[in-house]
Design a protein around this motif. Structure first.
Motif, PDB file in Angstrom:
ATOM      1  N   GLU A   1       0.997  -1.197   0.072  1.00 29.99           N
ATOM      2  CA  GLU A   1      -0.029   0.144  -0.004  1.00 29.99           C
ATOM      3  C   GLU A   1       0.965   1.208   0.088  1.00 29.99           C
ATOM      4  O   GLU A   1       1.940   1.253   0.802  1.00 29.99           O
ATOM      5  CB  GLU A   1      -0.941  -0.015   1.237  1.00 29.99           C
ATOM      6  N   VAL A   2       0.570   2.219  -1.028  1.00 28.91           N
ATOM      7  CA  VAL A   2       1.487   3.356  -1.128  1.00 28.91           C
ATOM      8  C   VAL A   2       0.736   4.467  -0.353  1.00 28.91           C
ATOM      9  O   VAL A   2      -0.427   4.680  -0.774  1.00 28.91           O
ATOM     10  CB  VAL A   2       1.772   3.713  -2.443  1.00 28.91           C
ATOM     11  N   SER A   3       1.115   5.506   0.154  1.00 28.83           N
ATOM     12  CA  SER A   3       0.784   6.508   0.923  1.00 28.83           C
ATOM     13  C   SER A   3       1.796   7.516   1.339  1.00 28.83           C
ATOM     14  O   SER A   3       2.746   7.237   1.153  1.00 28.83           O
ATOM     15  CB  SER A   3      -0.149   6.018   2.276  1.00 28.83           C
ATOM     16  N   LEU A   4       1.067   8.676   1.485  1.00 32.04           N
ATOM     17  CA  LEU A   4       1.858  10.022   1.915  1.00 32.04           C
ATOM     18  C   LEU A   4       2.237   9.622   3.245  1.00 32.04           C
ATOM     19  O   LEU A   4       1.342   9.298   4.131  1.00 32.04           O
ATOM     20  CB  LEU A   4       1.016  11.172   1.684  1.00 32.04           C
ATOM     21  N   ASP A   5       3.345  10.435   3.743  1.00 32.49           N
ATOM     22  CA  ASP A   5       3.798  10.166   5.058  1.00 32.49           C
ATOM     23  C   ASP A   5       4.327  11.534   5.709  1.00 32.49           C
ATOM     24  O   ASP A   5       5.595  11.697   5.699  1.00 32.49           O
ATOM     25  CB  ASP A   5       4.922   9.096   5.369  1.00 32.49           C
ATOM     26  N   PRO A   6       3.707  12.401   5.994  1.00 34.00           N
ATOM     27  CA  PRO A   6       4.111  13.771   6.349  1.00 34.00           C
ATOM     28  C   PRO A   6       4.928  13.733   7.637  1.00 34.00           C
ATOM     29  O   PRO A   6       5.692  14.663   7.767  1.00 34.00           O
ATOM     30  CB  PRO A   6       2.619  14.461   6.380  1.00 34.00           C
ATOM     31  N   THR A   7       4.660  12.934   8.443  1.00 34.30           N
ATOM     32  CA  THR A   7       5.533  12.888   9.733  1.00 34.30           C
ATOM     33  C   THR A   7       6.737  12.142   9.550  1.00 34.30           C
ATOM     34  O   THR A   7       7.880  12.631  10.237  1.00 34.30           O
ATOM     35  CB  THR A   7       4.933  12.081  10.810  1.00 34.30           C
ATOM     36  N   GLY A   8       6.963  11.321   8.482  1.00 30.21           N
ATOM     37  CA  GLY A   8       8.329  10.708   8.224  1.00 30.21           C
ATOM     38  C   GLY A   8       8.412   9.545   9.222  1.00 30.21           C
ATOM     39  O   GLY A   8       9.699   9.226   9.408  1.00 30.21           O
ATOM     40  N   LYS A   9       7.501   9.078   9.930  1.00 35.08           N
ATOM     41  CA  LYS A   9       7.467   8.026  10.808  1.00 35.08           C
ATOM     42  C   LYS A   9       7.145   6.770  10.468  1.00 35.08           C
ATOM     43  O   LYS A   9       7.160   5.503  10.997  1.00 35.08           O
ATOM     44  CB  LYS A   9       7.274   8.510  12.265  1.00 35.08           C
ATOM     45  N   LYS A  10       6.302   6.452   9.406  1.00 35.55           N
ATOM     46  CA  LYS A  10       5.737   5.311   9.041  1.00 35.55           C
ATOM     47  C   LYS A  10       6.862   4.155   8.747  1.00 35.55           C
ATOM     48  O   LYS A  10       7.564   4.625   7.908  1.00 35.55           O
ATOM     49  CB  LYS A  10       4.740   5.371   7.991  1.00 35.55           C
ATOM     50  N   SER A  11       6.550   3.023   8.868  1.00 36.18           N
ATOM     51  CA  SER A  11       7.375   2.155   8.419  1.00 36.18           C
ATOM     52  C   SER A  11       7.082   1.587   7.026  1.00 36.18           C
ATOM     53  O   SER A  11       6.044   1.513   6.497  1.00 36.18           O
ATOM     54  CB  SER A  11       7.350   0.628   9.624  1.00 36.18           C
ATOM     55  N   GLY A  12       8.029   0.958   6.482  1.00 45.50           N
ATOM     56  CA  GLY A  12       8.074   0.866   5.088  1.00 45.50           C
ATOM     57  C   GLY A  12       9.419   1.356   4.136  1.00 45.50           C
ATOM     58  O   GLY A  12       9.854   2.300   4.546  1.00 45.50           O
ATOM     59  N   ARG A  13       9.102   1.072   2.915  1.00 46.56           N
ATOM     60  CA  ARG A  13      10.141   1.567   2.163  1.00 46.56           C
ATOM     61  C   ARG A  13       9.911   2.964   1.642  1.00 46.56           C
ATOM     62  O   ARG A  13       8.413   3.266   1.355  1.00 46.56           O
ATOM     63  CB  ARG A  13      10.228   0.657   0.743  1.00 46.56           C
ATOM     64  N   GLY A  14      10.740   3.871   1.730  1.00 49.83           N
ATOM     65  CA  GLY A  14      10.345   5.254   1.769  1.00 49.83           C
ATOM     66  C   GLY A  14      10.988   6.051   0.352  1.00 49.83           C
ATOM     67  O   GLY A  14      11.989   5.726  -0.030  1.00 49.83           O
ATOM     68  N   ALA A  15      10.282   6.868  -0.090  1.00 48.60           N
ATOM     69  CA  ALA A  15      10.976   7.861  -1.175  1.00 48.60           C
ATOM     70  C   ALA A  15      10.664   9.302  -0.837  1.00 48.60           C
ATOM     71  O   ALA A  15       9.483   9.682  -0.502  1.00 48.60           O
ATOM     72  CB  ALA A  15      10.370   7.756  -2.569  1.00 48.60           C
ATOM     73  N   TYR A  16      11.662  10.088  -1.170  1.00 50.45           N
ATOM     74  CA  TYR A  16      11.294  11.634  -0.864  1.00 50.45           C
ATOM     75  C   TYR A  16      11.087  12.177  -2.063  1.00 50.45           C
ATOM     76  O   TYR A  16      12.016  12.360  -2.878  1.00 50.45           O
ATOM     77  CB  TYR A  16      12.362  12.294  -0.079  1.00 50.45           C
ATOM     78  N   LEU A  17      10.263  13.252  -2.143  1.00 50.40           N
ATOM     79  CA  LEU A  17       9.885  14.516  -3.013  1.00 50.40           C
ATOM     80  C   LEU A  17       9.780  15.799  -2.854  1.00 50.40           C
ATOM     81  O   LEU A  17       9.433  15.919  -1.517  1.00 50.40           O
ATOM     82  CB  LEU A  17       8.439  14.130  -3.878  1.00 50.40           C
ATOM     83  N   THR A  18      10.426  16.805  -3.441  1.00 51.37           N
ATOM     84  CA  THR A  18      10.322  18.043  -3.261  1.00 51.37           C
ATOM     85  C   THR A  18       8.975  18.481  -3.322  1.00 51.37           C
ATOM     86  O   THR A  18       8.450  18.124  -4.286  1.00 51.37           O
ATOM     87  CB  THR A  18      11.246  18.808  -4.207  1.00 51.37           C
ATOM     88  N   LEU A  19       8.394  19.573  -2.580  1.00 50.83           N
ATOM     89  CA  LEU A  19       7.140  19.830  -2.604  1.00 50.83           C
ATOM     90  C   LEU A  19       7.215  20.951  -3.434  1.00 50.83           C
ATOM     91  O   LEU A  19       7.030  22.035  -3.115  1.00 50.83           O
ATOM     92  CB  LEU A  19       6.528  20.398  -0.987  1.00 50.83           C
ATOM     93  N   ASP A  20       6.983  20.905  -4.821  1.00 51.36           N
ATOM     94  CA  ASP A  20       7.003  21.655  -5.912  1.00 51.36           C
ATOM     95  C   ASP A  20       6.244  21.041  -6.921  1.00 51.36           C
ATOM     96  O   ASP A  20       6.577  19.889  -7.325  1.00 51.36           O
ATOM     97  CB  ASP A  20       8.453  22.053  -6.207  1.00 51.36           C
ATOM     98  N   ARG A  21       5.148  21.833  -7.620  1.00 49.62           N
ATOM     99  CA  ARG A  21       4.511  21.443  -8.552  1.00 49.62           C
ATOM    100  C   ARG A  21       5.249  20.835  -9.928  1.00 49.62           C
ATOM    101  O   ARG A  21       4.982  19.608 -10.126  1.00 49.62           O
ATOM    102  CB  ARG A  21       3.492  22.601  -9.086  1.00 49.62           C
ATOM    103  N   ASP A  22       6.150  21.318 -10.134  1.00 48.59           N
ATOM    104  CA  ASP A  22       6.990  21.120 -11.428  1.00 48.59           C
ATOM    105  C   ASP A  22       7.678  19.646 -10.923  1.00 48.59           C
ATOM    106  O   ASP A  22       7.763  18.905 -12.047  1.00 48.59           O
ATOM    107  CB  ASP A  22       8.091  22.038 -11.636  1.00 48.59           C
ATOM    108  N   VAL A  23       8.212  19.358 -10.073  1.00 47.76           N
ATOM    109  CA  VAL A  23       8.942  18.406  -9.457  1.00 47.76           C
ATOM    110  C   VAL A  23       7.884  16.973  -9.390  1.00 47.76           C
ATOM    111  O   VAL A  23       8.418  16.121  -9.987  1.00 47.76           O
ATOM    112  CB  VAL A  23       9.607  18.387  -8.073  1.00 47.76           C
TER     113      VAL A  23
END
Length: 91
Positions: free
Chosen positions: A34-56
């Motif tokens: 299951e893929v979801s947003l993690d605003p706290t950065g504390k959920k367990s699982g494989r993570g990927a980071y994205l810049t909060l920018d519309r173009d990105v």
């Protein structure tokens, strides 16, 4: 002694830029796939980071970066949630 606190840095999977963790949003894939947003950065699982920018975010969607990085299918609603989050951050 050095009294300055170390700022955790993370790499945006779309641009490859290193940025402070607070400027990025974490997208996480749980063990169930299951893929979801993690605003706290504390959920367990494989993570990927994205810049909060519309173009990105649009670049990541176009190049299918999140699907490749998380090894799973990404629903288009996730990108819509990210864009909504960007709009909220600006106001």
């Amino acid at each position: 002694m050095n009294s300055r606190k170390k700022i955790p840095m993370r790499k945006c999977v779309a641009t490859g830029e290193m940025k402070p963790k607070k400027e990025l949003i974490r997208i996480v894939r749980s063990k169930e796939g299951e893929v979801s947003l993690d605003p706290t950065g504390k959920k367990s699982g494989r993570g990927a980071y994205l810049t909060l920018d519309r173009d990105v975010i649009e670049l990541a969607k176009k190049k299918n970066v999140l699907a490749n990085h998380l090894s799973t299918q990404i629903d288009s609603s996730l990108y819509e949630q990210l864009l909504e989050l960007v709009n909220k951050e600006k106001y």
